[in-house]
Each structure stands twice: as C-alpha cells, then as structure tokens.
Scaffold this active site. Structure first.
Site, PDB file in Angstrom:
ATOM      1  N   TYR A 148       0.850  -1.204   0.000  1.00  0.00           N
ATOM      2  CA  TYR A 148       0.000   0.000   0.000  1.00  0.00           C
ATOM      3  C   TYR A 148       0.886   1.256   0.000  1.00  0.00           C
ATOM      4  O   TYR A 148       0.708   2.162  -0.815  1.00  0.00           O
ATOM      5  CB  TYR A 148      -0.942  -0.010   1.204  1.00  0.00           C
ATOM      6  CG  TYR A 148      -1.767   1.246   1.348  1.00  0.00           C
ATOM      7  CD1 TYR A 148      -2.886   1.449   0.536  1.00  0.00           C
ATOM      8  CD2 TYR A 148      -1.434   2.239   2.275  1.00  0.00           C
ATOM      9  CE1 TYR A 148      -3.655   2.612   0.661  1.00  0.00           C
ATOM     10  CE2 TYR A 148      -2.199   3.396   2.403  1.00  0.00           C
ATOM     11  CZ  TYR A 148      -3.303   3.580   1.594  1.00  0.00           C
ATOM     12  OH  TYR A 148      -4.060   4.726   1.714  1.00  0.00           O
TER      13      TYR A 148
HETATM   14  N1  NAP Z   1      -9.083   6.733   5.163  1.00  0.00           N
HETATM   15  C1  NAP Z   1      -8.012   7.483   5.344  1.00  0.00           C
HETATM   16  O1  NAP Z   1      -7.699   7.897   6.467  1.00  0.00           O
HETATM   17  C2  NAP Z   1      -7.175   7.865   4.163  1.00  0.00           C
HETATM   18  C3  NAP Z   1      -6.064   8.715   4.385  1.00  0.00           C
HETATM   19  C4  NAP Z   1      -5.285   9.106   3.305  1.00  0.00           C
HETATM   20  C5  NAP Z   1      -5.619   8.667   2.035  1.00  0.00           C
HETATM   21  N2  NAP Z   1      -6.683   7.824   1.848  1.00  0.00           N
HETATM   22  C6  NAP Z   1      -6.981   7.398   0.468  1.00  0.00           C
HETATM   23  O2  NAP Z   1      -8.333   7.744   0.177  1.00  0.00           O
HETATM   24  C7  NAP Z   1      -8.811   6.898  -0.879  1.00  0.00           C
HETATM   25  C8  NAP Z   1     -10.156   6.316  -0.477  1.00  0.00           C
HETATM   26  O3  NAP Z   1      -9.946   5.494   0.644  1.00  0.00           O
HETATM   27  P1  NAP Z   1     -11.074   5.235   1.747  1.00  0.00           P
HETATM   28  O4  NAP Z   1     -10.474   5.559   3.045  1.00  0.00           O
HETATM   29  O5  NAP Z   1     -12.337   5.875   1.317  1.00  0.00           O
HETATM   30  O6  NAP Z   1     -11.155   3.650   1.665  1.00  0.00           O
HETATM   31  P2  NAP Z   1     -12.390   2.630   1.598  1.00  0.00           P
HETATM   32  O7  NAP Z   1     -13.594   3.182   2.286  1.00  0.00           O
HETATM   33  O8  NAP Z   1     -11.852   1.327   2.077  1.00  0.00           O
HETATM   34  O9  NAP Z   1     -12.708   2.587   0.034  1.00  0.00           O
HETATM   35  C9  NAP Z   1     -11.838   1.936  -0.874  1.00  0.00           C
HETATM   36  C10 NAP Z   1     -12.604   1.723  -2.163  1.00  0.00           C
HETATM   37  O10 NAP Z   1     -11.756   0.998  -3.069  1.00  0.00           O
HETATM   38  C11 NAP Z   1     -12.516  -0.056  -3.619  1.00  0.00           C
HETATM   39  N3  NAP Z   1     -11.726  -1.197  -4.050  1.00  0.00           N
HETATM   40  C12 NAP Z   1     -10.852  -1.938  -3.322  1.00  0.00           C
HETATM   41  N4  NAP Z   1     -10.411  -2.971  -4.056  1.00  0.00           N
HETATM   42  C13 NAP Z   1     -11.035  -2.874  -5.275  1.00  0.00           C
HETATM   43  C14 NAP Z   1     -11.020  -3.658  -6.459  1.00  0.00           C
HETATM   44  N5  NAP Z   1     -10.297  -4.776  -6.560  1.00  0.00           N
HETATM   45  N6  NAP Z   1     -11.783  -3.250  -7.521  1.00  0.00           N
HETATM   46  C15 NAP Z   1     -12.548  -2.148  -7.440  1.00  0.00           C
HETATM   47  N7  NAP Z   1     -12.626  -1.377  -6.339  1.00  0.00           N
HETATM   48  C16 NAP Z   1     -11.873  -1.751  -5.265  1.00  0.00           C
HETATM   49  C17 NAP Z   1     -13.459  -0.481  -2.469  1.00  0.00           C
HETATM   50  O11 NAP Z   1     -14.513  -1.252  -2.995  1.00  0.00           O
HETATM   51  P3  NAP Z   1     -15.545  -2.043  -2.011  1.00  0.00           P
HETATM   52  O12 NAP Z   1     -16.533  -0.999  -1.583  1.00  0.00           O
HETATM   53  O13 NAP Z   1     -16.121  -3.080  -2.899  1.00  0.00           O
HETATM   54  O14 NAP Z   1     -14.726  -2.580  -0.880  1.00  0.00           O
HETATM   55  C18 NAP Z   1     -13.883   0.873  -1.962  1.00  0.00           C
HETATM   56  O15 NAP Z   1     -14.912   1.397  -2.770  1.00  0.00           O
HETATM   57  C19 NAP Z   1      -7.719   5.834  -1.088  1.00  0.00           C
HETATM   58  O16 NAP Z   1      -6.915   6.217  -2.187  1.00  0.00           O
HETATM   59  C20 NAP Z   1      -6.891   5.919   0.187  1.00  0.00           C
HETATM   60  O17 NAP Z   1      -5.561   5.518  -0.036  1.00  0.00           O
HETATM   61  C21 NAP Z   1      -7.458   7.422   2.882  1.00  0.00           C
END
Ligand code: NAP
Length: 260
Positions: A178
């Site tokens: 990651y």
């Molecule tokens: N959360 C934080 O604190 C944080 C901080 C910094 C950056 N980010 C970044 O923000 C972005 C969004 O993250 P989030 O926190 O919203 O995470 P999240 O709620 O876990 O969402 C991740 C998304 O990616 C999808 N995904 C995962 N594997 C996949 C696959 N094989 N094919 C298609 N879709 C897939 C998931 O689908 P499903 O719904 O089917 O699981 C989900 O819709 C990411 O780039 C993450 O690195 C997050």
C-alpha cells in the site's frame, strides 16, 4: 522526527458552499465509488448536478449508492461494475468506448479506489496480496488514465485526480505494498502533470484527504480511536470545488481536503 508536510492549497476557501448546478453538464467517473471517500464524492457531485459514472466491484453496493443518489435528487448516476484487481487492458478500452459513444467526452476522473493489503513486513509479504494491491492501486490508475485521456482531452475543463496518503508513502515499516503504491502514484501524477502541462488543458490534482473514518483506515490503524479521524463527508465541498469551475483558477497541483 516527524516528516514535514508538503505544501498544499487548502480547499475549499472559508465560506464556500457548492451551488446545486455547480457541476451541471459535467460527466465524472469515480473509482472506489462504494468506499468512504468515493461514495461521498459521488453523492456530492451528483447533488451539484454532475452525471456520475460509478465504478465499483460490488453491484449490490453500487445499487445502494444509486438509490441514495436518486433519493437525494440532483444529477444522474450510471453504474459500471468492474473489479480493478482483475480488469485487463481490453476492459478499460471497452469502458472508454462506452463513455465515448454515450458522451463523447469525460469531464472528470477521480481515482478513489484503493486496496490496503494489511500491515505486513516486506520479508513475509504474500505474493498474491502484493500483486492485487499493485493492480488496484497503481496499474489501474495507469490503465484507466491511459484509456480515458482522449475523452478527457475532448472536455472543456477536464480534471484527473489522485488521492494521496502522505503517512503511508513516507516509508514507514509494515506499510508494504500500500505504502509503495501510494509513493508510486504520487510520482505517476507528477509525471502526468508535467507531460500534460504544455499540450493539454487537463488539470492533474493530488488530493490529501487527511485521516477519514473508513474501512481502509480501520485496517491501517486497528488500535486508533474513531475520534482521531473525521467523517469522509467533510471532504465533499472541497471535491465539488475542485471538480467545478472554481477549481480551474487553481490549475494542477496538490490540495488539502482536511476539514478546518
Ligand atoms: N481513510 C483514510 O484515512 C485515508 C487517508 C489518506 C488517504 N486515503 C486514500 O483515500 C482513498 C479512499 O480510501 P477510503 O479511506 O475511502 O477507503 P475505503 O472506504 O476502504 O474505500 C476503498 C474503495 O476501493 C474499492 N476497491 C478496493 N479494491 C477494489 C477492487 N479490486 N476493484 C474495485 N474497487 C476496489 C473499495 O470497494 P468495495 O466498496 O467493494 O470494498 C472501496 O470502494 C484511497 O486512495 C486511500 O488511499 C485514505
């Protein structure tokens, strides 16, 4: 010593509230639309009049999101089930063809999907998991961007946005595939921005959402109190701001979506 934070423009400015028609006439594709940030982006952009193309691997979750968008009124949503972990170049070409036939252009692309893969030492990192995380987080960004660039070039004010995770990409132990993909996507977005600067009007954005209470964060910080991260919905105004006409003034660059 903590890593110094990169310079980013904080959005939106104080006092901003998205207008109901701010994104009217714009077609915006969102990957990870069923996740924390992607779902918020889909709801907010549709509520501001955009037509959102929702990419996700679970049809049931996509349909749930579609129902919520419909119930809220606003723009139209189109569902595009696709597993980024297994999608091949032909699948991306087919997606581009379908969008080309339907709209003839694409106004926005938000790379919101990410697979976490677990906190694991590199010495024991499982190969299959490694391949999956690289496929979803890095290769899909490349394949999707490459396939959609011609359609983005046909839009008057196209936006391509990547989501940064500074904490993960700075090289700490156990962040594994990651963290490595986040560093690679950061460089990918900089190279893309440089390549497009002189021969395209597309804006390339690196978005830092800060800590958000999502499924991914629960995996990355299993012992963290939920109070340490805020709801992803707090990033909604910043996303609409950047994907709409106001963002054009700011051009390409790095943006901080954290709530104040
Ligand atoms: N959360 C934080 O604190 C944080 C901080 C910094 C950056 N980010 C970044 O923000 C972005 C969004 O993250 P989030 O926190 O919203 O995470 P999240 O709620 O876990 O969402 C991740 C998304 O990616 C999808 N995904 C995962 N594997 C996949 C696959 N094989 N094919 C298609 N879709 C897939 C998931 O689908 P499903 O719904 O089917 O699981 C989900 O819709 C990411 O780039 C993450 O690195 C997050």
């Amino acid at each position: 010593m903590s890593t110094p934070r990169a310079v980013r423009t904080q959005v939106p400015p104080e006092g901003y509230a998205p207008a109901r028609d701010e994104l009217a006439g714009r077609v915006i594709l969102i990957t990870g639309s069923t996740g924390g940030l992607g779902r918020v982006a889909a709801l907010a952009m549709a509520a501001s009049g955009a037509e959102v193309v929702l990419v996700g691997r679970s049809l049931a979750r996509l349909q749930g999101l579609y129902d919520d968008i419909e119930a809220a009124g606003g723009g139209r949503a189109v569902l595009y089930p696709m597993n980024l972990g297994g999608a091949q170049p032909d699948d991306y070409a087919e997606l581009a063809d379908r969008l080309g036939n339907e709209y003839g252009r694409l106004d926005g692309l938000l790379h919101g999907a990410a697979a976490f893969g677990g906190l694991t030492a590199l010495s024991g990192y499982p190969l299959e998991r490694w391949a999956e995380v690289l496929q979803v987080n890095l290769n899909a960004c490349f394949l999707l961007t490459r396939a959609l660039l011609p359609l983005l070039g046909s839009a008057p004010d196209p936006v391509i946005a990547f989501v940064d995770d500074e904490g993960a990409r700075s090289g700490g132990a156990y962040w594994g595939a990651y963290g490595i993909t986040k560093a690679a996507v950061d460089t990918f977005s900089r190279i893309l921005a440089d390549e497009l600067e002189c021969n395209s009007h597309a804006r390339v954005l690196r978005l830092d959402p800060g800590p958000m209470r999502t499924a991914l964060r629960a995996l990355a910080y299993p012992a963290e109190s939920p109070a340490c991260a805020s709801a992803p919905a707090e990033r909604a105004p910043g996303l609409v701001f950047l994907f709409g006409p106001h963002g054009r003034r700011l051009g390409s660059g790095a943006f901080d979506l954290r709530p104040r």
